[in-house]
Structures are given as C-alpha cells and as structure tokens.
Write an enzyme that holds these catalytic residues in place. Structure first.
Site, PDB file in Angstrom:
ATOM      1  N   HIS A  61       0.863  -1.177   0.000  1.00 45.59           N
ATOM      2  CA  HIS A  61       0.000   0.000   0.000  1.00 45.59           C
ATOM      3  C   HIS A  61       0.901   1.230   0.000  1.00 45.59           C
ATOM      4  O   HIS A  61       2.128   1.110  -0.061  1.00 45.59           O
ATOM      5  CB  HIS A  61      -0.956  -0.016   1.192  1.00 45.59           C
ATOM      6  CG  HIS A  61      -0.289   0.048   2.530  1.00 45.59           C
ATOM      7  ND1 HIS A  61       0.600  -0.917   2.986  1.00 45.59           N
ATOM      8  CD2 HIS A  61      -0.376   0.959   3.543  1.00 45.59           C
ATOM      9  CE1 HIS A  61       1.016  -0.603   4.189  1.00 45.59           C
ATOM     10  NE2 HIS A  61       0.450   0.529   4.554  1.00 45.59           N
ATOM     11  N   HIS A  63       1.230   3.958   2.226  1.00 48.53           N
ATOM     12  CA  HIS A  63       1.640   4.729   3.394  1.00 48.53           C
ATOM     13  C   HIS A  63       3.148   4.954   3.332  1.00 48.53           C
ATOM     14  O   HIS A  63       3.899   4.116   2.823  1.00 48.53           O
ATOM     15  CB  HIS A  63       1.248   4.003   4.678  1.00 48.53           C
ATOM     16  CG  HIS A  63      -0.198   4.164   5.027  1.00 48.53           C
ATOM     17  ND1 HIS A  63      -0.867   3.322   5.890  1.00 48.53           N
ATOM     18  CD2 HIS A  63      -1.121   5.090   4.626  1.00 48.53           C
ATOM     19  CE1 HIS A  63      -2.137   3.719   6.012  1.00 48.53           C
ATOM     20  NE2 HIS A  63      -2.307   4.789   5.254  1.00 48.53           N
ATOM     21  N   ASP A  65       5.693   4.758   5.250  1.00 49.20           N
ATOM     22  CA  ASP A  65       6.698   3.824   5.770  1.00 49.20           C
ATOM     23  C   ASP A  65       6.893   2.604   4.877  1.00 49.20           C
ATOM     24  O   ASP A  65       7.767   1.772   5.141  1.00 49.20           O
ATOM     25  CB  ASP A  65       6.359   3.393   7.206  1.00 49.20           C
ATOM     26  CG  ASP A  65       4.963   2.801   7.362  1.00 49.20           C
ATOM     27  OD1 ASP A  65       4.105   3.059   6.505  1.00 49.20           O
ATOM     28  OD2 ASP A  65       4.734   2.091   8.359  1.00 49.20           O
ATOM     29  N   HIS A 138      -6.789  -3.286   5.810  1.00 49.97           N
ATOM     30  CA  HIS A 138      -6.165  -2.129   6.453  1.00 49.97           C
ATOM     31  C   HIS A 138      -7.103  -0.938   6.262  1.00 49.97           C
ATOM     32  O   HIS A 138      -8.189  -1.069   5.685  1.00 49.97           O
ATOM     33  CB  HIS A 138      -4.793  -1.886   5.836  1.00 49.97           C
ATOM     34  CG  HIS A 138      -3.923  -0.943   6.612  1.00 49.97           C
ATOM     35  ND1 HIS A 138      -3.904  -0.891   7.985  1.00 49.97           N
ATOM     36  CD2 HIS A 138      -3.031   0.009   6.189  1.00 49.97           C
ATOM     37  CE1 HIS A 138      -3.037   0.028   8.374  1.00 49.97           C
ATOM     38  NE2 HIS A 138      -2.505   0.591   7.310  1.00 49.97           N
ATOM     39  N   HIS A 265       7.374  -5.448  11.128  1.00 49.20           N
ATOM     40  CA  HIS A 265       6.580  -4.228  11.173  1.00 49.20           C
ATOM     41  C   HIS A 265       6.176  -3.881  12.607  1.00 49.20           C
ATOM     42  O   HIS A 265       5.006  -3.712  12.934  1.00 49.20           O
ATOM     43  CB  HIS A 265       5.341  -4.355  10.283  1.00 49.20           C
ATOM     44  CG  HIS A 265       4.718  -3.033   9.932  1.00 49.20           C
ATOM     45  ND1 HIS A 265       3.687  -2.483  10.660  1.00 49.20           N
ATOM     46  CD2 HIS A 265       4.981  -2.156   8.954  1.00 49.20           C
ATOM     47  CE1 HIS A 265       3.338  -1.328  10.139  1.00 49.20           C
ATOM     48  NE2 HIS A 265       4.128  -1.098   9.086  1.00 49.20           N
TER      49      HIS A 265
END
Length: 302
Positions: A61, A63, A65, A138, A265
């Site tokens: 995805h 994001h 990070d 998510h 993570h």
C-alpha cells in the site's frame, strides 16, 4: 534456491537499530523487493547485496513507511547506469503515486512498467516464479503477496527410452516444454513423474487477520507477518488502526499450517519484541521475532 532477506522490520518511523519495512528476494539472477521504506538502500548495502538485479518492486500500500525509500533507490539505480526496464506492482493508483514521488527523481536512464492490481486476487508469472497479490484489511487498500516456485517431477529415463524419444529432446521436455519434431509430438508428461513440492513464501503487513491471509499463506515454507504489538493490552489499538498483535499473527500461522513465521513491522514503542515470544510460541512454536537483515536460503526438498 530462493534467498530471502527481511531488510527492515520497523513500522511508522525508522529507528537507529530498525529500518522501515522492506523484503528482498533473490532467484536465479533476479531480485524482487516488497515495499521500500526509508533505509532500504542502507539495509541492502549492509547486507552486501546489489541493487543491480532488482527488476520488480511490489507495494502492499502507499503509506509513507512502505514507499518513502523509493525515490532515492530509483536515483541510485539510475546513477549505476541501469538501462534495463523496472517493473513496479501495487494497488490501483500506483502510477500516480510514483510519478508524484519522481518529482525529486525525474531523470532516469531506464523505463518503468506499471502493473496496477484492481481485483481481490491477481496472479502474475514473472522471472521464473509465480507472484500472487491478495487483498487484506487495512484502513487503505492493501495487499499481501505470495511467491511460489514450482518444481516438476523427476525425469524417467526408462519411460523416455520406452517411448523412443531422442535424447536431444530430453532437456527440453524436462524443462516442461513440448517438442514437435520428426513427425511426432513429445510432451513433458511422457517423461516426467508427478510434480514435486516447490517453495512458497507469504508476506503480509498492515492488516487485521483475514481469511485471505489464512488461505494464501497455507502451506508456506516461510510466512512473514506483521506483528505491530506484542503488549497484550494493545488489542483494542490493533483493531482500531487495523493492525495485528503477535498473538493474532501466531494464530494465523498455526491455522495456515506454515513451516516458520517471522514477525515484522513493529511499533516504534516496541523496543524488545523477543520479550513477548514465550507466549507467542505457545500458540505457534516456530515463530521468530525477526530483526533487520534476517535471512534464509530456502531449498527444494529432496
């Protein structure tokens, strides 16, 4: 053989001892990245691996990070005189996101091919392995991935001789290709036994437990799974922000029947993940609290 290295194990923000999320896989001369968080380049250098063979980068995805390390990596690859095209794979919107990031990396000597995933599950055959993306849960559209390498059955010399197949075609048939020659058609099933067990790696992060993870991770040799929180009082927070606890990840590994699970993570507040592993291993004994650059060589079984 499949080489696997978990380059970064951090979530949200990098720490002095923990880079952000990235996985690197090497197979027969090509390399694949899944996610490219901040610090990915440094982790590759520290591992002693090369940027040059990277020809596929997948994103779970968008994001920061998970993608913030991409512009710098593209520049490094360009400065190394790369001319071979690079394939990027990710959820819908991939090209728009990457083109925005490329404002700071506009000049590249190689082309980029974009493959945007739009279905709940999509499978690609690429560089000798099968890559499957599957939707997870998510707070933005997010995918997990599996990497599978098939293995054909053993070559049966007696069957090949009995069928009077010329030896010059044996290698081609063993590689799984059909041969049409001398007025005859020779197919791999004429000389190969049943397919043997291959190699499978499953990877997911930034998600709640889902049936899609359980189904797609099933039977994996290695399952790399998010473990955002080890503290048992963080269950409510995990549900709210759509992440997983160590214990939920371990339950998934148990139900999917995987050989080994690496947690990754981690929350920046989680300084010592290994402190929680005794309880985790009560659920799934072959669980490991992975650290940056944890590696494995996955081999075909005899």
């Amino acid at each position: 053989m499949l080489d696997v290295c978990l380059l970064g194990t951090g979530g949200m923000m990098p720490l002095p001892y923990r880079w952000l999320t990235s996985l690197m896989v090497r197979y027969v001369g090509s390399s694949l990245l899944i996610d490219c968080g901040e610090g990915t380049q440094i982790a590759i250098k520290e591992k002693g691996w090369s940027f040059k063979p990277i020809d596929v980068i997948c994103f779970t995805h968008y994001h920061g990070d998970h993608i913030s390390g991409l512009p710098g990596l593209l520049l490094t690859m360009g400065n190394a005189d790369r001319t071979k095209p690079l394939t990027l794979i990710g959820p819908k919107g991939l090209k728009r996101v990457v083109e925005c990031l490329r404002v700071i990396a506009p000049e590249l000597p190689f082309s980029i091919k974009y493959i945007e995933i739009t279905e709940p599950e999509e499978t690609l055959e690429i560089n000798g392995y099968r890559l499957k993306a599957f939707r997870v849960n998510h707070n933005v559209i997010c995918y997990g991935y599996t990497i599978e390498i098939d293995r054909t059955g053993k070559f049966d010399v007696e069957r090949a001789n009995a069928a009077q197949i010329p030896k010059r075609y044996w290698g081609v048939l063993q590689s799984g290709e059909t041969v049409e020659a001398d007025g005859a058609v020779y197919t791999p099933d004429m000389v190969l036994g049943p397919a043997r067990k291959g190699i499978k790696v499953a990877y997911c992060t930034d998600t709640r437990p889902t049936d899609s993870i359980r189904a797609n991770a099933s039977g994996s040799d290695l399952f790399i799974c998010e473990g955002m929180y080890g503290e048992k009082d963080k269950q409510k927070k995990a549900r709210e922000y759509k992440h997983m606890t160590f214990y939920e990840a371990a339950q998934l590994a148990k139900e999917a029947g995987v050989k080994e699970m690496w947690l990754t993570h981690y929350s920046p507040s989680l300084n010592y993940p290994e402190e929680y592993m005794e309880d985790v291993r009560r659920i799934f004994p072959r669980a490991i609290a992975a650290k940056d650059k944890r590696s494995a060589e996955l081999m075909f079984e005899d």
